[in-house]
Motif scaffolding. Sequence first.
Motif, mmCIF file in Angstrom:
data_model
loop_
_atom_site.group_PDB
_atom_site.id
_atom_site.type_symbol
_atom_site.label_atom_id
_atom_site.label_comp_id
_atom_site.label_asym_id
_atom_site.label_seq_id
_atom_site.Cartn_x
_atom_site.Cartn_y
_atom_site.Cartn_z
ATOM 1 N N THR A 167 78.471 -118.537 -20.013
ATOM 2 C CA THR A 167 78.902 -117.396 -19.205
ATOM 3 C C THR A 167 77.677 -116.622 -18.742
ATOM 4 O O THR A 167 76.862 -116.191 -19.570
ATOM 5 N N PRO A 201 84.490 -119.555 -22.052
ATOM 6 C CA PRO A 201 85.283 -120.132 -20.964
ATOM 7 C C PRO A 201 85.798 -121.518 -21.358
ATOM 8 O O PRO A 201 85.220 -122.198 -22.212
ATOM 9 N N SER A 249 83.841 -119.806 -11.323
ATOM 10 C CA SER A 249 84.487 -120.623 -12.348
ATOM 11 C C SER A 249 84.268 -122.090 -11.999
ATOM 12 O O SER A 249 83.538 -122.415 -11.064
ATOM 13 N N SER A 300 81.608 -119.734 -16.527
ATOM 14 C CA SER A 300 82.092 -118.560 -15.812
ATOM 15 C C SER A 300 80.932 -117.622 -15.495
ATOM 16 O O SER A 300 79.873 -117.664 -16.131
ATOM 17 N N TYR A 326 80.390 -113.353 -14.397
ATOM 18 C CA TYR A 326 80.993 -112.033 -14.221
ATOM 19 C C TYR A 326 79.946 -111.026 -13.749
ATOM 20 O O TYR A 326 78.772 -111.121 -14.120
ATOM 21 N N ASP A 357 87.273 -109.298 -12.011
ATOM 22 C CA ASP A 357 87.376 -110.474 -12.878
ATOM 23 C C ASP A 357 87.055 -110.141 -14.331
ATOM 24 O O ASP A 357 87.723 -110.620 -15.262
ATOM 25 N N GLU A 372 89.983 -108.218 -15.858
ATOM 26 C CA GLU A 372 91.111 -109.103 -16.126
ATOM 27 C C GLU A 372 90.849 -109.990 -17.341
ATOM 28 O O GLU A 372 91.767 -110.323 -18.093
ATOM 29 N N ALA A 373 89.591 -110.366 -17.539
ATOM 30 C CA ALA A 373 89.258 -111.275 -18.641
ATOM 31 C C ALA A 373 89.190 -110.566 -19.986
ATOM 32 O O ALA A 373 89.715 -111.065 -20.989
#
Length: 335
Positions: A174, A235, A250, A256, A258, A304, A307-308
Amino acid sequence: MKYLVTGAAGFIGSAVIERLTQAGHQVVGIDNLNDYYDITLKEARLTRAEHELFRFIKLDLADREGIKALFATELFDRVIHLGAQAGVRYSLENPLAYADSNLVGHINILEGCRQTKVKHLVYASSSSVYGLNAKVPFSTKDGVDHPVSLYAASKKSNELMSHSYSHLYDIPTTGLRFFTVYGPWGRPDMAPFIFTKKILDGETIDINNNGDMWRDFTYIDDIVEGVIRVAELPPVKDEQWTVEAGSAASSSAPYSIYNIGHGSPINLMDFVKAIEDELGIEAKKNFREMQAGDVYQTFADTTDLFEAVGYKPDVTVKQGVTEFVQWYKSFYQIK
């Protein structure tokens, strides 16, 4: 969990270590303690991070055999890779330092993760990767193929290398694109530190692009909270993902990206005013043109991330500047 944190004496690294050990995790931290800026500040950060669950090893990311032996000996569960040669402007003066630390160093970390089957690699990218992008807010779904500094290019390269390792070896990786991090224990080469020092010393501060610049200033505690939450969320593969229809952030691999930013950029002059107000001193200002490698605006779309992990930075600039200035005066014993 057993963590490796690189850049242990750094601004973000030392703060992350403090949070991890407080949560009961075992942490090994590495740093080469180079002299890019004041080593005494780096050593003080390490003292701040001292804990029975923390162990420091002086080690350079570019030391291939040293990094290999570290991974083989320690067998980490997770890695938070924050060590790098930082600074946009310094990359114009000393580009090879970025090749050694940010490129060779990153591949050494990836190899260590591959050889020892690390469960999650979280690494520092940067808002600088957005380069010439003019569309705001910056989204991880946007293309980032036009960096305007070698530093930014090295961070984009880290994302690409990480994807290849996620794809080839199923290593969950990530990348976190940090947006103008500031706060107590911050870096002396960053604007908040430079402005505060020069204003207190009665020196003139340089205002780039005649003050017409916008930055998504993000307080250190908000950054650390995001890093910790992301580290706990490796992820997973998305077999339905395709290049044509999927997000650039993604992949079909466990990969991933962010943004971590406040999501509300402010004008540079407003940030200067916040420092002036906290110090009770009006700054002497030198207005000048945009500098090479700089960008007009940074502005994070953090949808994002929220939301994660369910977290959105919330420390205001006024709060953050107050905390920073109070720390600065205390650390440097200024009344």
